[in-house]
Design a protein around this motif. Structure first.
Motif, short mmCIF file in Angstrom:
data_model
loop_
_atom_site.label_atom_id
_atom_site.label_comp_id
_atom_site.label_asym_id
_atom_site.label_seq_id
_atom_site.Cartn_x
_atom_site.Cartn_y
_atom_site.Cartn_z
N TYR A 1 13.21 -60.55 -6.56
CA TYR A 1 13.27 -60.61 -7.88
C TYR A 1 14.12 -62.23 -8.75
CZ TYR A 1 12.27 -55.73 -7.06
OH TYR A 1 11.65 -54.52 -6.74
N LEU A 2 14.69 -62.24 -8.16
CA LEU A 2 15.67 -64.26 -8.40
C LEU A 2 14.99 -64.79 -7.79
CD1 LEU A 2 19.14 -62.32 -8.11
CD2 LEU A 2 17.62 -62.80 -10.53
N GLY A 3 13.72 -65.13 -7.87
CA GLY A 3 12.94 -66.44 -7.00
C GLY A 3 12.96 -66.58 -5.88
N PRO A 4 11.79 -67.74 -4.51
CA PRO A 4 12.19 -67.55 -3.32
C PRO A 4 13.06 -67.42 -2.44
CG PRO A 4 10.93 -69.55 -4.35
CD PRO A 4 11.50 -68.53 -5.61
N ILE B 1 21.27 -57.59 -14.99
CA ILE B 1 22.31 -56.71 -14.47
C ILE B 1 21.92 -55.41 -14.71
CG2 ILE B 1 24.40 -56.07 -13.73
CD1 ILE B 1 25.10 -59.31 -13.91
N VAL B 2 22.08 -54.92 -15.51
CA VAL B 2 22.37 -53.52 -16.30
C VAL B 2 20.41 -52.43 -15.83
CG1 VAL B 2 22.57 -51.54 -18.66
CG2 VAL B 2 23.87 -53.76 -18.08
N ALA B 3 19.86 -53.26 -16.27
CA ALA B 3 18.64 -53.42 -16.09
C ALA B 3 18.29 -52.99 -14.51
CB ALA B 3 17.10 -53.88 -17.05
N GLY B 4 17.80 -54.14 -14.28
CA GLY B 4 17.94 -53.25 -13.03
C GLY B 4 18.54 -52.69 -12.04
N ASP C 1 19.87 -62.08 3.31
CA ASP C 1 18.97 -61.98 2.68
C ASP C 1 18.26 -63.52 1.60
OD1 ASP C 1 17.15 -59.81 1.34
OD2 ASP C 1 18.78 -60.94 -0.55
N GLY C 2 18.98 -63.77 2.19
CA GLY C 2 18.85 -65.51 1.72
C GLY C 2 19.68 -65.92 0.72
N PHE C 3 20.23 -66.19 -0.70
CA PHE C 3 21.08 -67.38 -0.95
C PHE C 3 20.64 -67.20 -2.29
CE2 PHE C 3 18.31 -71.00 -0.22
CZ PHE C 3 17.91 -72.16 -1.80
N LEU C 4 21.89 -67.64 -3.78
CA LEU C 4 21.96 -68.10 -4.97
C LEU C 4 22.43 -69.04 -4.76
CD1 LEU C 4 23.20 -64.66 -6.24
CD2 LEU C 4 20.42 -65.62 -6.90
N GLN C 5 21.87 -70.53 -6.16
CA GLN C 5 22.11 -71.00 -6.77
C GLN C 5 22.54 -71.28 -8.30
OE1 GLN C 5 20.24 -74.58 -6.00
NE2 GLN C 5 21.14 -75.95 -7.78
N PHE C 6 24.31 -71.48 -8.49
CA PHE C 6 24.42 -71.48 -9.61
C PHE C 6 25.16 -72.76 -10.43
CE2 PHE C 6 25.03 -67.09 -8.15
CZ PHE C 6 25.37 -66.53 -8.98
N ASP C 7 23.83 -73.78 -11.36
CA ASP C 7 24.24 -74.21 -11.92
C ASP C 7 26.04 -74.76 -13.16
OD1 ASP C 7 22.29 -76.52 -10.56
OD2 ASP C 7 21.03 -75.28 -12.15
N VAL D 1 21.94 -54.29 -4.52
CA VAL D 1 21.23 -53.25 -4.52
C VAL D 1 19.37 -53.75 -5.22
CG1 VAL D 1 21.57 -52.85 -7.35
CG2 VAL D 1 21.47 -51.25 -5.57
N PHE D 2 18.97 -54.71 -5.14
CA PHE D 2 17.90 -54.81 -6.38
C PHE D 2 17.10 -55.33 -4.84
CE2 PHE D 2 18.04 -56.86 -10.13
CZ PHE D 2 19.01 -55.71 -11.01
N GLY D 3 17.73 -55.02 -4.01
CA GLY D 3 16.96 -54.98 -2.45
C GLY D 3 15.91 -53.23 -2.21
#
Length: 294
Positions: A84-87, A165-168, A24-30, A119-121
């Protein structure tokens, strides 16, 4: 089974099942220490990451979903984070099509837990269902937790993450109320896919055993997170875990189980395709990524 690999998917077989890890892609955390190694000091964390030739200022997490064609059912375990969390995310439908599967063909979606990247998909921005013909299966305890009016998330999460997280979760789960079915640990979802208790990351998270003939695959869900840290230091708390102590115990239990059973493992957040084995020599555990050669 078509043996060709392609963009965003990695296909293989488990017995008679046709299976694929689909990105589905990836997430990056600083500044990721609190999120992935809260039990370590800053000095310990930096030293560990440097020993693995990894940056300590940021961390990448792949979002790998598991597609299973049993011959009777076309199953997806977790459906990613949507747009919902960017490209960097939301590419699961596109990569399924690259595999030769259109979203309308999926008849069963199993949700390991209801965090945003699993689950956001479910719903498109216009609230239409991305997988319109699917029934949804989720742990009974997991569903009950997210349906509560007052949801308490792990105390290490920033407030803005908690709210999102809760709202989504409430939005996406609310959109499938008429299609959802519940499962408990030890139950089969469909023939060959069995739920396994993995509580801690969320109160009702489930992992899954996929078995056909003499072959099997263990889908860890988020009992494991980082391909180096989770294996070497399962005791270091994870900021995303609702119950950090239980999450650490579950992490160690899963590691011991897959090592003892020499299980093939699919980990949603390990480097794509997230497929391999975990080995141990003495006190040292290692991730051994697997690549099929046809």
């Amino acid at each position: 089974m078509n043996k060709e690999q392609g963009a965003g998917f990695y296909r293989f077989k488990i017995g008679e099942f046709e299976v694929a890890s689909v990105s589905d892609g990836f997430l990056q955390f600083d500044n990721p220490r609190i999120m992935i190694a809260a039990g370590a000091s800053e000095k310990e964390f930096q030293a560990f990451m440097e020993s693995k030739f990894l940056p300590s200022a940021s961390a990448y997490f792949q979002i790998n979903s598991l597609y299973v064609d049993t011959g009777k059912h076309k199953v997806l375990i977790d459906n990613g984070m949507g747009p919902y969390l960017g490209p960097s995310g939301g590419h699961l439908p596109e990569h399924l099509r690259n595999l030769g599967v259109v979203p309308e063909e999926i008849d069963t979606i199993i949700i390991s837990h209801a965090h945003l990247d699993h689950v956001f998909g479910t719903l498109a921005p216009d609230d239409s269902q991305v997988f319109p013909n699917a029934r949804y299966v989720i742990g009974e305890q997991e569903w009950a937790y997210w349906m509560k009016p007052d949801i308490k998330l792990g105390n290490l999460l920033p407030d803005e993450w908690k709210q999102m997280i809760v709202a989504g979760a409430k939005r996406h789960l609310g959109g499938i109320k008429k299609q959802v079915e519940f499962v408990k640990p030890g139950q089969e979802v469909v023939t060959g896919i069995t739920a396994v208790e993995a509580f801690g990351h969320t109160p009702g998270m489930l992992a899954f055993n996929i078995s056909s003939g003499s072959e099997s695959l263990f889908y860890s869900a988020d009992a494991l997170h980082h391909f180096a840290l989770s294996i070497v230091h399962p005791e270091w708390h994870v900021g995303f875990d609702n119950d950090q102590e239980l999450g650490a115990r579950t992490r160690l239990r899963v590691l011991n189980q897959v090592i003892a059973e020499k299980s093939l493992v699919l980990v949603p957040h390990f480097p794509f395709p997230g497929l391999g084995h975990i080995t141990q020599q003495g006190l040292v555990r290692n991730w051994e990524p697997t690549v099929w050669h046809w």
